[in-house]
Design a protein around this motif. Structure first.
Motif, PDB file in Angstrom:
ATOM      1  N   LEU A 197      -5.652 -14.718 -31.227  1.00  0.00           N
ATOM      2  CA  LEU A 197      -5.995 -15.092 -30.050  1.00  0.00           C
ATOM      3  C   LEU A 197      -6.238 -14.053 -28.877  1.00  0.00           C
ATOM      4  O   LEU A 197      -7.170 -14.087 -28.112  1.00  0.00           O
ATOM      5  CB  LEU A 197      -4.967 -16.152 -29.653  1.00  0.00           C
ATOM      6  N   GLN A 198      -5.227 -13.134 -28.809  1.00  0.00           N
ATOM      7  CA  GLN A 198      -5.011 -11.838 -28.055  1.00  0.00           C
ATOM      8  C   GLN A 198      -4.716 -10.982 -28.940  1.00  0.00           C
ATOM      9  O   GLN A 198      -3.867 -10.744 -29.594  1.00  0.00           O
ATOM     10  CB  GLN A 198      -4.088 -12.206 -26.845  1.00  0.00           C
TER      11      GLN A 198
ATOM     12  N   ASP B 242      -0.124 -15.154 -20.828  1.00  0.00           N
ATOM     13  CA  ASP B 242      -1.207 -15.967 -19.904  1.00  0.00           C
ATOM     14  C   ASP B 242      -2.342 -16.204 -21.085  1.00  0.00           C
ATOM     15  O   ASP B 242      -3.378 -15.233 -21.214  1.00  0.00           O
ATOM     16  CB  ASP B 242      -1.611 -14.900 -18.801  1.00  0.00           C
ATOM     17  N   LEU B 243      -2.676 -17.229 -21.317  1.00  0.00           N
ATOM     18  CA  LEU B 243      -3.883 -17.621 -22.339  1.00  0.00           C
ATOM     19  C   LEU B 243      -4.980 -18.084 -21.919  1.00  0.00           C
ATOM     20  O   LEU B 243      -6.180 -18.270 -22.552  1.00  0.00           O
ATOM     21  CB  LEU B 243      -3.195 -18.394 -23.568  1.00  0.00           C
TER      22      LEU B 243
ATOM     23  N   GLN C  31      -7.113 -16.617 -20.141  1.00  0.00           N
ATOM     24  CA  GLN C  31      -8.148 -15.511 -20.236  1.00  0.00           C
ATOM     25  C   GLN C  31      -8.990 -15.459 -21.772  1.00  0.00           C
ATOM     26  O   GLN C  31      -9.956 -15.081 -21.830  1.00  0.00           O
ATOM     27  CB  GLN C  31      -7.811 -14.214 -20.082  1.00  0.00           C
ATOM     28  N   VAL C  32      -8.161 -16.333 -22.629  1.00  0.00           N
ATOM     29  CA  VAL C  32      -8.801 -16.144 -24.095  1.00  0.00           C
ATOM     30  C   VAL C  32      -9.658 -17.343 -24.100  1.00  0.00           C
ATOM     31  O   VAL C  32     -10.598 -17.526 -25.094  1.00  0.00           O
ATOM     32  CB  VAL C  32      -7.844 -16.271 -25.099  1.00  0.00           C
TER      33      VAL C  32
END
Lengths: 590, 377
Positions: free
Chosen positions: A451-452, B246-247, B249-250
């Protein structure tokens, strides 16, 4: 053949061979000279892992123009006057051999200017032949440029290790000096790329971070120990941070890196019972003692020293380590990755109090179904008395149950089998993954994107290793990109590892990279796969459902070499019916 | 203590609290369930120190008192008792609980209630009221995306954020992200942000019965705890410390292809593909082909393994944008499709390397991001 005197060049090459055995030795000798000259900043530039160029510039006291020619002569030094001084040496060098040795196996140029002189001087030495000293403009200090190392010693050149190995040796060496001399500003450039830069502000932990990465540096425990025999300072790893080898134990005696098996043993002794068998700490210890208590003149590269009272040193190091360990109360961290791994390694869950409780709590429901069913009648099948597990294949197994949430109990045609669930699963995964890898061909294994992206910071040496292996990792499903000096971005991980922390998975791969682990590509891949499997396999201490247990046995039966895990540990122990009968006194007992 | 209760109620209460019992704790009393009289009702409590559940059941109280008894023994016993009145009497001196029901007579050895950890007492006046049915659905739509890996504890939790009357639950495990929003009946004066263990929320969804209308949530300041109060039960849990990544942004802001297809058909296709994919790579290939004037667009979902074989299902779809072939972990797809209630679902994609978004069609309160899989370099 008649006996004759060797020509001086040959003799000096042979002598040089003892001091200068690889590019890193050049770096070592020249750094020591710079330190002895009282340098506050040392810049090391290396090209082609030192075979093309090693250049060391310092801002030390410099060599006056008229002494330059003498400086490169053998047994010429400013650091020693008489043989008696040998027993109170305070400088790193003293034999007057370094420059002469380097000069005889390479093209060396020395440019130097003492602070008092108006202009500097330059002298070139080519394969032991002196050029003429000439005036040259230069900043205060000395610059030694060593080019084409071993150009006249083809035999030595041939025996150099791979460039990456030599480069790593230089990295490690410079970093260790940087640690020992935190007040000196070190800069290391490899092929124009900065590899190390310390501030020279005296903070050792900062240098430690450059050597091992920030994570490890933060965990390291400080040792401060002052006694009559010696004062010992430095850093040692907490018990949760270990390596499979002793190579990351570095000892300095009076600012000089030494190898001493007895002190290393003392250090490891300090961890007695706190570490698993076969695991070693990471440590850097600086031992300061009166110069007359240690003899440094016993080894050509001064890598070994002798202590006047080695027993006292042994116990001092051991106590220093132990005291610092106990002061920092090594309570195992719950859920720390390191702990999980080691716990699994030895199956020593009981020791690892924290984990146990957590697992116990989590697995409450499974546990209630009492995994061990009452043993049904073990009917004695005809078996030869001493039946070793001869066939490489697994016997057909009937599951009986799980023991201590770590072992499976199964009945085979010839008795009882105890199966280590972690080792067995490791083997199953290993064969599955190698099979899949073979099937996938050049395309590689499927990868699951994150995801990141996760950033992973590694120590420079491991970073370089990892960089080399990126294509292999990509084929295994790790999408990793370099992201700055020693930092990497993980964008995707193999599907198999989706249940775990990506950063930890990657770190595990490079953590134990062996020094010369660059044999065949195929073998590297197999090793990486083995390591991945070790990480992904079900851990000891996990209660498995009956279906899971049964599936594991079936998978194990299908394996090609089910009797050991990919690392060679046994997956199963066999207790034959015959042995059981003897133990119970049914047969053969008198 | 002397009380009498109906076997049915007692069995129900024990079932509610049982999941918080910690049978293998080093603290023996945690394997027990607390039985106490409480304002005309009987209170049953269990806790593992992280998660605690209390349930109140109707009882006829003759004498006040409290004790704890081994949860497993007591639950097993009660489940085999006839559906009749159960009379319980405590011998305080020996801490033995006598349980009588029709012809059955039992003495259970217990541990003094004083040793049981005190359960938090919530300040419900400042609590937040949420409709139970809504909350249950919200929980189901996010908890499955939470991580089970203890290496990153924050990801094993569900982030709850409340701004004004807008409540948002999000969970992510590093490969997918579930976000569900809802509106509260009343606005909150100050924003709330907490990470609640996914397990606690699953338990809450389990014990919240159909009879409950609202659940009241209390977050006592600086205690690191959350308490949910239902009509006859209460669940408290430790919050997870740390900051949730902080998700936002995905989440891709736009897409190149939007595919709308029937949720049950897509789910069924994924289940079929999984039968084959689970043996190997867990990959489901999703091949989206836009339609033309004469025929509708299609989505082909396929799963394959070297050992078991190959499966492919074609589902009609309305495709807006370019054709795309993208691979996902089939389990991730199945799990999200399982909790989408609308008849149609939209899959938004950009490229085979960019995240895919799944949204229920007709509802904009839910969003799920799945990272794709790659087939080698």
């Amino acid at each position: 053949m008649a006996i004759h005197m060797l020509p001086p060049e040959v003799a000096s090459q042979i002598a040089a061979g003892e001091v200068i055995e690889r590019p890193a030795s050049v770096v070592k000798e020249l750094i020591e000279n710079a330190l002895d000259a009282g340098a506050k900043a040392i810049t090391v530039s290396v090209e082609a892992a030192g075979q093309q160029l090693v250049e060391i510039a310092d801002d030390g006291s410099g060599i006056p123009a008229d002494e330059l020619a003498l400086a490169v002569a053998r047994h010429a030094t400013s650091k020693l006057q008489s043989a008696d001084d040998l027993f109170s040496i305070t400088t790193l060098g003293f034999r007057g051999e370094a420059l002469a040795s380097i000069g005889s196996v390479a093209s060396m140029t020395i440019t130097s200017r003492p602070a008092a002189a108006a202009a500097g001087a330059r002298l070139r030495v080519e394969g032991g032949i002196l050029g003429r000293a000439e005036a040259a403009g230069a900043p205060v200090g000395t610059v030694v440029r060593v080019e084409n190392l071993f150009y006249n010693v083809p035999a030595r050149l041939k025996f150099l290790k791979a460039e990456t190995t030599e480069r790593r040796a230089i990295d490690t060496l410079v970093t260790r000096y940087a640690l020992a001399y935190p007040h000196v500003r070190f800069t290391l450039r490899q092929d124009g790329r900065p590899a190390l830069q310390t501030s020279g502000n005296g903070n050792r932990r900062e240098v430690l971070a450059a050597l091992y990465g920030v994570d490890v540096a933060q965990q390291m425990l400080e040792v401060i120990f002052v006694e009559e025999v010696a004062s010992i300072s430095g850093f040692i790893s907490p018990t949760s941070l270990t390596r499979s080898h002793r190579r990351e134990i570095t000892l300095f005696v009076n600012g000089r890196p030494v190898q001493d098996s007895s002190l290393t043993a003392a250090l490891v002794q300090g961890y007695h019972t706190l570490l698993m068998v076969g695991r070693y700490p990471v440590a850097i210890l600086f031992i300061e003692m009166p110069p007359d208590a240690v003899d440094v003149n016993v080894h050509p590269t001064k890598a070994e020293v002798r202590f006047r009272s080695s027993d006292q040193m042994f116990s001092a190091v051991q106590r220093a380590v132990r005291r610092s360990l106990l002061a920092h109360t090594p309570v195992p961290e719950v859920g720390s990755i390191g702990q999980q791994m080691w716990a699994v390694d030895g199956g020593q869950l009981a020791v690892d109090g924290g984990r146990w409780t957590v697992d116990g709590g989590k697995l409450s429901v499974d546990g209630e179904q009492s995994p061990i069913s009452p043993p049904s009648t073990l009917h004695a099948l005809p078996s030869s008395p001493l039946a070793p597990p001869s066939s490489p294949f697994a016997p057909l197994l009937r599951l009986v149950g799980q023991l201590a949430a770590t072992y499976l109990i199964a009945e085979g045609p010839d008795g009882l089998y105890l199966i280590d669930q972690h080792a067995a699963h490791e083997r199953v995964l290993f064969e599955k993954l190698t099979g899949a890898r073979r099937g996938a061909g050049e395309n590689g294994l499927p990868a699951q994107s994150l995801l990141q992206p996760v950033t992973v910071e590694l120590p420079p040496a491991s970073a370089r290793l990892l960089e080399e292996q990126l294509p292999i990792l990509a084929r295994l499903g790790f999408q990793v990109e370099p992201f700055g000096q020693a930092t990497f971005l993980v964008r995707a991980v193999p599907q198999l590892l989706t249940g775990m922390d990506a950063a930890a998975a990657l770190r595990v791969l490079v953590e134990d990279f062996e020094e010369d682990e660059t044999p065949l590509q195929a073998e590297i891949e197999a090793r990486l796969i083995a390591r991945v499997c070790k990480r992904a396999a079900v851990k000891a201490g996990k209660t498995l459902s009956v279906e899971e247990q049964r599936a594991l046995l079936t998978d194990l039966e299908a394996c090609q070499s089910p009797r050991t895990c990919p690392h060679g540990r046994p997956t199963m122990i066999h207790l034959s019916v015959d042995l059981l009968e003897r133990q119970f006194g049914r047969k053969g007992a008198r | 203590m002397k009380v009498s209760v109906l076997q049915e109620n007692l069995a129900h209460g024990l079932n509610v609290v049982s999941r918080a019992v910690s049978p293998r704790s080093t603290l023996p009393v945690l394997a027990n369930v607390l039985i106490a009289t409480d304002e005309g009702r009987l209170r049953l409590s269990a806790t593992n120190l992280e998660l605690g559940i209390t349930c109140w059941i109707g009882a006829k109280i003759e004498e006040e008192g409290s004790t704890t008894v081994p949860a497993r023994t007591f639950t097993d016993l009660v489940s085999t008792l006839p559906n009749d009145r159960v009379n319980m009497a405590l011998n305080v001196r020996t801490q033995t609980l006598n349980v009588r029901c029709s012809t059955s007579n039992t003495d259970i050895k217990g541990i003094d209630a004083q040793e049981f950890p005190p359960m938090p007492i919530p300040d419900l006046a400042n609590g937040i009221s949420i409709n139970v049915a809504d909350l249950k659905e919200m929980i189901q739509q996010v908890v499955f995306a939470a991580s089970t890996d203890e290496a990153r504890p924050v990801l094993t939790g569900v982030q709850m954020m409340i701004h004004g009357n807008q409540v948002t639950l999000s969970a992510a495990d590093g490969f997918r992200l579930s976000i569900r929003k809802a509106e509260l009946s009343a606005s909150l004066p100050r924003p709330v942000s907490a990470i609640i263990p996914a397990r606690a929320l699953s338990e809450l969804a389990r014990i919240a019965g159909d009879g409950d209308q609202t659940v009241t949530m209390a977050l006592p300041p600086s205690r690191g705890q959350v308490i949910f109060r239902l009509k006859d039960a209460e669940l408290d849990s430790q919050l997870i410390e740390g900051s949730f990544p902080d998700l936002e942004q995905v989440i891709p802001r736009n897409y190149r292809t939007r595919t709308v297809l029937s949720t049950p058909a897509f789910l069924k296709a994924c289940k079929q593909a999984e039968i084959f994919a689970r043996e190997g790579s867990h990959i489901a290939r999703v091949n989206v082909t836009p339609g033309s004037d004469v025929q509708p667009g299609t989505v082909e979902i396929s799963g394959q393994s070297e050992e078991t074989g190959f499966n492919q299902t074609q589902v009609d779809a309305s495709v807006e944008g370019d054709a795309v072939l993208i691979a996902f972990n089939v389990r991730f797809l199945r799990e999200v499709l399982d909790i989408i209630k609308t008849p149609n679902v939209a899959l938004e994609t950009t490229a085979d390397t960019s995240p895919g978004i799944i949204r229920p069609v007709g509802e904009d309160n839910f969003l799920h991001v799945i990272m794709p899989m790659h087939l080698g370099s």
